[in-house]
Design an enzyme around this catalytic site. Structure first.
Site, PDB file in Angstrom:
ATOM      1  N   GLU B  61      79.648  51.174 -28.095  1.00 57.12           N
ATOM      2  CA  GLU B  61      79.334  49.140 -28.347  1.00 57.12           C
ATOM      3  C   GLU B  61      78.405  48.902 -27.337  1.00 57.12           C
ATOM      4  O   GLU B  61      77.624  48.522 -28.410  1.00 57.12           O
ATOM      5  CB  GLU B  61      80.835  49.017 -27.723  1.00 57.12           C
ATOM      6  CG  GLU B  61      82.223  48.466 -28.094  1.00 57.12           C
ATOM      7  CD  GLU B  61      83.094  50.039 -27.676  1.00 57.12           C
ATOM      8  OE1 GLU B  61      82.440  50.832 -27.376  1.00 57.12           O
ATOM      9  OE2 GLU B  61      83.951  50.158 -28.663  1.00 57.12           O
ATOM     10  N   HIS B 130      93.717  47.099 -22.959  1.00 59.41           N
ATOM     11  CA  HIS B 130      93.472  46.903 -24.118  1.00 59.41           C
ATOM     12  C   HIS B 130      94.333  45.191 -24.381  1.00 59.41           C
ATOM     13  O   HIS B 130      94.438  44.765 -25.641  1.00 59.41           O
ATOM     14  CB  HIS B 130      94.281  47.074 -24.547  1.00 59.41           C
ATOM     15  CG  HIS B 130      93.472  48.807 -25.399  1.00 59.41           C
ATOM     16  ND1 HIS B 130      92.805  49.676 -23.735  1.00 59.41           N
ATOM     17  CD2 HIS B 130      92.795  49.645 -26.259  1.00 59.41           C
ATOM     18  CE1 HIS B 130      92.598  50.597 -24.671  1.00 59.41           C
ATOM     19  NE2 HIS B 130      92.355  50.154 -26.022  1.00 59.41           N
TER      20      HIS B 130
END
Lengths: 357, 331
Positions: B61, B130
């Site tokens: 990322e 998450h």
């Protein structure tokens, strides 16, 4: 430690053979202008006229001047916070650079960036970034953008030897190799990540650039004192980027004469005075190039002194310009945050963008 | 005749239409191309647009978000997918120091027309890593915009506006809504031939007179459910205001509603401390003090990391019963 110059005479490389005498003098002038600018900014800092951090490039001038001198219309550069030399080499003028240090409205970033954040996208120079290695994904993006747009060019992303252990740098190497991006990562290895020596901060086989092997990427490592060497070796990487759209990791040995920043009180503790003096004596890129110009009968000592004096005058005048320049107006705090509000577009006028009660 | 499509299809249509409109638009992210998207949002787009416009990235990322930001400086308009917004943490330096700050630090010489999008929600039994809902964090940085659509219609219109915007836009969806359907008119049935919703315009999702439920994202849906029950079971007529974008913020629609109902509750799936509701409640008391008949209340996720255990996770997120209880406390 810098190695000796490679024996195959970099001065004879075609890219250096193509240099006209006036080009060689220009390279000298740019290096001297960077040094005089840095010395003058140090004076301003010490007299309390400039605040913040000040990371001086003195001693490393040949790296950016040599590499930048190879670049064309579609070639771009980006670097970290020791960025004054990169800005000046890209063609920024001393006035805007000095005024930025002084926090003035006439500064290259209108006084909003400071020492670490010079930018000149009109000169293909994309800053000037404060977070170690944070600029390397951006440089990767410049290369990606060039490739996406079908332009034959490359990006040079400079970083220090202290940046090579950051994750974003390794992620950049992977992406560049994976997607054949036209980029050259240039590690300006001055031996110290702030006060920690290379040996104390990095694990590596023979040199830092060899880590490129892990990504199947081409690499090279050489001494950066001599402009001929810098140009000859970097040109190989540029041609690889231009002609094959392939990345390269370069490691160029250099040395910073000053501390990590001006605030680095330990600069003669983590390295010896003798070491510093040795580099100043034997690896001063300006002195080395000066001797070459004289030995090649391109310029006389007196002519080069004249260039030194002109650069000094230019730096002094830049400081004068900065000192009399206005500070930014308080209202300008809210400019340059959003493109849409700056340009007074419909989007910029829809909804509230700023929350000052 | 309504055209019911899923939230994920609405996002897909927006991407497809913007890919067609502007050759500089490129969609990048983990599994967005050949895999058709982890949540099938981008299904079929790689087949249609090919490798250049639909790019599968490594799990990297910081690298690929930063790369997209760099490319945007050169005029490319990347739409980056974070498989979960929870992963903003590993790209945070790139987002906050580069996308959000580079324009300012360069004195306006650079802009980053980039969209970072993906789901930002809890409630899916995947644990704390998450389940982040970082819209309060994104909205707190000048230089970034933050968009949180609550339904398919808004998602399509807002995403198209976000892609055309010349500033970095953080666009936050919800996996809990991806499979839900809403009426999204076909382009030929729209007066302008397409659906574009400007950023910074809130929407009153339900008119009411007694209490304002103000929310963003999926919490709007929860508010609508609570409002229905409050009316049916208690005769309380709630107005539901959907911010749609947090920054830029349509404060007038909020104030207008509060001045009408004199009571307000902010509902969000984020945590209470320094949440979006804290800012909105502050603004309401500052601007509508004399109009208020009760303190401004909030409903948030319970203030602990997102718990895994499914029955407890359902209790941790805002649900209609909690909103109803709060509403009754000031009714």
């Amino acid at each position: 430690m810098p190695k000796a110059l490679s024996p195959n005479l970099p001065s004879q490389a075609p890219i250096n053979q193509a240099l006209k005498p006036s080009d060689k003098v220009d390279l000298y002038r740019t290096m001297v202008r960077i040094r005089k600018f840095e010395q003058r900014s140090l004076n301003s800092y010490q007299s309390g006229k400039v605040g913040g951090f000040l990371h001086l490039y003195i001693g490393q001038e040949s790296v950016v001047v040599g590499t930048q001198s190879l670049l064309g219309a579609n070639d771009h550069t980006i670097t970290a916070y020791r960025n004054h030399g990169h800005g000046l080499a890209a063609g920024m003028n001393m006035n805007e650079c000095m005024a930025e240090l002084y926090g003035r409205a006439t500064g290259c970033s209108k006084g909003k960036g400071g020492s670490m954040h010079y930018f000149a996208p009109d000169k293909n120079y994309w800053g000037g970034h404060g977070i170690v290695a944070g600029q390397t994904p951006l440089g990767t993006g410049l290369a990606y953008g060039l490739k996406y747009r079908g332009l034959k060019g490359c990006a040079l992303a400079f970083l220090g030897d202290g940046a090579v252990n950051q994750g974003s740098f390794h992620e950049s190497l992977n992406l560049a190799a994976l997607w054949d991006l036209p980029i050259i990562y240039v590690i300006e290895n001055n031996g110290y990540s702030m006060g920690t020596s290379q040996r104390r901060s990095s694990a590596y086989p023979s040199c830092l650039a060899e880590r490129a092997e892990g990504y199947g990427m081409a690499w090279d490592q050489f001494d950066g004192t001599n402009l001929y060497e810098v140009r000859a070796r970097t040109q190989v990487a540029i041609e690889r980027a231009h002609n094959e759209s392939k990345p390269t990791l370069l490691e160029i040995a250099t040395y910073r004469w000053e501390g990590h920043s001006v605030a680095d009180a330990m600069k003669t503790v983590y390295r010896t005075k003798e070491e510093i003096e040795k580099y100043q004596r034997e690896h001063d890129p300006i002195m080395v190039w000066k001797e070459i110009l004289i030995s090649e009968n391109i310029a006389t000592e007196a002519e080069l002194k004249q260039i030194d004096r002109a650069a000094q005058k230019e730096a002094d005048e830049a400081a004068d310009f900065a000192e009399v320049s206005p500070y930014p107006e308080p209202e300008s705090i809210f400019d340059d945050v959003y493109w849409e509000t700056d340009n007074k577009t419909e989007a910029g006028n829809t909804g509230r963008h700023f929350f000052n009660d | 005749m309504p055209r019911l499509i899923e939230y994920r299809e609405a996002i897909r249509e927006a991407l497809d239409e913007e890919l067609a409109r502007d050759p500089m638009v490129v969609v990048m992210g983990e599994e967005v191309a050949q895999y058709n998207g982890a949540y099938k949002v981008t299904k079929g787009l790689w087949e249609k647009w090919g490798d250049k416009r639909m790019v599968d990235t490594p799990i990297s990322e910081a690298g690929f978000i930063g790369m997209g930001i760099g490319a945007s400086m050169l005029g490319v308009r990347p739409v980056m997918e974070l498989m979960f917004w929870s992963f903003y943490t590993v790209a945070w330096d790139q987002i906050v120091n580069n996308a959000a700050m580079v324009r300012y630090m360069s004195g306006g010489k650079i802009n980053c027309p980039i969209v970072i999008r993906g789901p930002a929600n809890g409630g899916t039994n995947v644990g704390a890593t998450h389940s982040h809902t970082p819209e309060n964090i994104m909205a707190s940085f000048p230089g970034m915009k933050c968009v949180v659509p609550s339904n398919a219609y808004d998602a399509k219109g807002l995403l198209k506006a976000a892609i055309r915007d010349n500033d970095p836009v953080m666009f936050m969806e919800s996996t809990k809504l991806y499979g839900e359907k809403w009426d999204v008119p076909a382009n030929e049935d729209l007066p302008n031939g397409e659906l574009v919703i400007p950023l910074g315009v809130a929407d009153v999702k339900r008119e009411g007179t007694d209490l304002s439920l103000i929310a963003h994202g999926r919490a709007v849906i929860t508010c609508l459910e609570a409002a229905k029950r409050l009316e049916e079971e208690h005769g309380i007529h709630c107005e539901v205001v959907d911010l749609r974008t947090i920054r830029p913020l349509d404060e007038d629609t909020i104030f207008d509603s509060v001045r009408k109902t004199h009571k307000a509750i902010y509902v969000e799936e984020g945590k209470p401390f320094c949440g979006v509701g804290a800012q909105i409640a502050y603004m309401i008391q500052e601007r509508c003090f004399d109009d208020l008949d009760a303190p401004v209340l909030r409903v948030n996720s319970l203030d602990a990391p997102a718990i895994y255990s499914p029955p407890l996770e359902n209790l941790q997120l805002p649900y209609a019963d909690v909103i109803i209880e709060k509403a009754l406390s000031i009714a």
